[in-house]
Motif scaffolding. Structure first.
Motif, PDB file in Angstrom:
ATOM      1  N   SER A  21      41.176  38.278  43.523  1.00  0.00           N
ATOM      2  CA  SER A  21      42.953  38.017  43.915  1.00  0.00           C
ATOM      3  C   SER A  21      43.579  38.878  43.158  1.00  0.00           C
ATOM      4  CB  SER A  21      43.743  36.489  43.845  1.00  0.00           C
ATOM      5  OG  SER A  21      42.617  35.918  42.137  1.00  0.00           O
ATOM      6  N   ALA A  24      44.778  42.449  43.738  1.00  0.00           N
ATOM      7  CA  ALA A  24      43.998  42.577  45.316  1.00  0.00           C
ATOM      8  C   ALA A  24      42.962  43.369  45.247  1.00  0.00           C
ATOM      9  CB  ALA A  24      45.183  42.716  46.408  1.00  0.00           C
ATOM     10  N   GLU A 102      48.545  38.313  41.623  1.00  0.00           N
ATOM     11  CA  GLU A 102      47.770  37.447  41.490  1.00  0.00           C
ATOM     12  C   GLU A 102      48.195  36.907  43.213  1.00  0.00           C
ATOM     13  OE1 GLU A 102      44.754  35.653  41.198  1.00  0.00           O
ATOM     14  OE2 GLU A 102      45.653  37.584  38.866  1.00  0.00           O
ATOM     15  N   TRP A 103      47.387  37.706  44.074  1.00  0.00           N
ATOM     16  CA  TRP A 103      47.436  37.938  45.573  1.00  0.00           C
ATOM     17  C   TRP A 103      47.146  36.406  45.894  1.00  0.00           C
ATOM     18  CZ3 TRP A 103      48.553  42.828  48.813  1.00  0.00           C
ATOM     19  CH2 TRP A 103      48.657  43.907  47.798  1.00  0.00           C
ATOM     20  N   GLU A 104      47.463  36.151  47.026  1.00  0.00           N
ATOM     21  CA  GLU A 104      46.692  35.179  48.594  1.00  0.00           C
ATOM     22  C   GLU A 104      45.732  35.748  49.232  1.00  0.00           C
ATOM     23  OE1 GLU A 104      49.129  31.955  51.302  1.00  0.00           O
ATOM     24  OE2 GLU A 104      50.849  33.611  50.318  1.00  0.00           O
ATOM     25  N   LEU A 105      45.244  34.370  48.965  1.00  0.00           N
ATOM     26  CA  LEU A 105      43.792  35.006  50.498  1.00  0.00           C
ATOM     27  C   LEU A 105      44.576  34.403  51.848  1.00  0.00           C
ATOM     28  CD1 LEU A 105      41.022  35.828  50.716  1.00  0.00           C
ATOM     29  CD2 LEU A 105      40.603  32.968  50.700  1.00  0.00           C
ATOM     30  N   TRP A 115      44.713  40.288  51.533  1.00  0.00           N
ATOM     31  CA  TRP A 115      44.640  39.251  50.589  1.00  0.00           C
ATOM     32  C   TRP A 115      46.631  39.575  51.271  1.00  0.00           C
ATOM     33  CZ3 TRP A 115      42.454  36.645  46.824  1.00  0.00           C
ATOM     34  CH2 TRP A 115      41.424  37.052  46.785  1.00  0.00           C
TER      35      TRP A 115
END
Length: 334
Positions: A21, A24, A102-105, A115
Motif C-alpha cells: 500500500s 503502491a 498509503e494507497w487504498e486497495l 491501488w
C-alpha cells in the motif's frame, strides 16, 4: 510496533509480483530459474515499514515525476509554488509525493491488483483534486502497469514508476556489466542542478548513445560533462515513435532480460548513484552505488516550464491513461 503496510502477491508461471500500500510500490519481483530457484530482480527494503521513510524504491511517483525548476510554474495565468526537496527544486512530487502515501486497495483478483489514491486540492501546492489509480496485471513473463487519473482543476501530471532493476539479483552488486539498449536518438541535457537546459541533443557521439546494447560501464566511465553532473546517468531519453512501443532493453550477466514497453514520450534512465550502504535490501545486504538501474517511462522533466516539451497538463473532463509493460525472459549470458 508500527505494522507493515498491507501487501498483495500475484503469481503466474515463473514470476511472482508483490505490491504494497505504501506508494503502491513493487516490493518484490521474483523470477524462477531453470533449476527451480527464485531471484528477486527489483531493489526493495528488508523491512517494509521503511518504504514509509522515502527512497522511491519500487514506488509510483506523482503528481509530477522528475524535476520542476524551483518548484514553480505558471498555469492559465496563475503562478503556483510547490514544495521543494532537492537543491531548491521539486523532485518526484515534492516533500511528500505519492511514494510516501498509503494507497487504498481498490480491487484484487488472481491476476491483478489495483491501488488508488486521492490527492486533495492544494496538495504540495498543486491545484485541483486528483484521483489516481494504478493496476498491476500479471501474466507469464509480463507485468503490465495501467495508470489512470482525473482532476477537478488544471494541473501538471507526470506519473511514473521507480522500480530499480538488477537482473542478476537485488543483492548481487553493481549493474555496470548489464547491457542496456534505449530506443532513442536524442536525450535531454541538464544544468548542474539537473534541470533541463531546454535543448534536445542527439545521442550520436556522446556517452548517451545506447541505440545498441551497451555495457553500462562504458557510459558510467565516460569523460562526459553530463555524466559528471549526474554522477552517472540520470537523464531523459526521447523514445522514437508514438504509441505503445519498446523503450528499453536490459540484459544482466545472468542472461535475464527485461524489455520495457510504454506509450509515454520517453524514459528516464537512472543508474543509482545515490546508494551509499544506508538501505538494507530485501535479502539483508546493503545497497551501494549503482546497485540497480531505474527505467522510468514518463514525460520529460520540467515540461510545465519548457514550451518546447510535450505539455503535462491534465484538465477537468479529461482522463489521463497510460500503460507500461515489463517483459521478462532470458537471453544468452554476457
Amino acid at each position: 510496533m508500527t505494522p507493515a503496510p498491507p501487501s498483495r502477491t500475484l503469481c503466474a508461471d515463473g514470476i511472482r509480483l508483490t505490491t504494497i500500500s505504501t506508494g503502491a510500490a513493487v516490493a518484490g519481483l521474483r523470477l524462477e530459474d531453470s533449476e527451480g530457484g527464485w531471484t528477486d530482480v527489483v531493489l526493495g527494503h528488508a523491512d517494509r515499514r521503511s518504504y514509509r521513510h522515502g527512497g522511491y524504491l519500487g514506488a509510483v511517483i506523482g503528481r509530477v515525476g522528475n524535476r520542476i525548476d524551483r518548484g514553480r510554474f505558471e498555469l492559465d495565468g496563475a503562478t503556483h509554488q510547490v514544495s521543494v526537496d532537492e537543491r531548491g527544486n521539486a523532485l518526484h512530487g515534492g516533500v511528500e509525493g505519492f511514494d510516501l502515501r498509503e494507497w487504498e486497495l481498490v480491487d484484487a483478483a488472481a491476476d491483478h491488483v489495483t491501488w488508488g489514491l486521492v490527492s486533495p486540492a492544494g496538495d504540495q501546492g498543486f491545484p485541483g483534486e486528483v484521483r489516481v489509480q494504478v493496476r498491476y496485471r500479471l501474466s507469464p513473463g509480463e507485468v503490465r502497469l495501467d495508470y489512470s487519473a482525473t482532476t477537478t482543476a488544471p494541473t501538471p501530471l507526470n506519473l511514473t514508476h521507480h522500480a530499480y532493476f538488477n537482473l542478476d539479483g537485488e543483492s548481487s552488486g553493481t549493474i555496470r556489466e548489464h547491457r542496456l539498449q534505449v530506443e532513442a536518438d536524442t536525450f535531454i541535457p541538464t544544468r548542474p542542478d539537473q534541470i533541463p537546459t531546454g535543448e534536445v541533443r542527439e545521442v550520436a557521439g556522446t556517452a548517451f548513445d545506447l541505440r545498441q546494447p551497451t555495457p553500462l560501464a562504458a557510459p558510467l566511465s565516460a569523460a562526459d560533462e553530463q555524466v559528471r553532473i549526474a554522477g552517472g546517468i540520470d537523464h531523459h531519453f526521447v523514445v522514437r515513435g508514438e504509441g505503445m512501443r519498446r523503450h528499453a532493453t536490459l540484459v544482466g550477466g545472468s542472461g535475464r532480460r527485461l524489455e520495457v514497453w510504454s506509450d509515454r514520450p520517453g524514459v528516464q534512465v537512472y543508474t543509482g548513484d545515490h546508494f551509499d550502504g544506508t538501505i538494507t535490501g530485501i535479502s539483508g545486504s546493503a545497497y551501494h552505488r549503482e546497485a540497480g538501474v531505474a527505467l522510468e517511462t514518463q514525460g520529460p522533466p520540467d515540461a510545465i516550464n519548457q514550451p518546447g516539451f510535450p505539455s503535462p497538463v491534465l484538465r477537468p473532463g479529461e482522463t489521463f491513461r497510460s500503460w507500461t509493460v515489463w517483459r521478462v525472459g532470458t537471453s544468452d549470458p554476457i
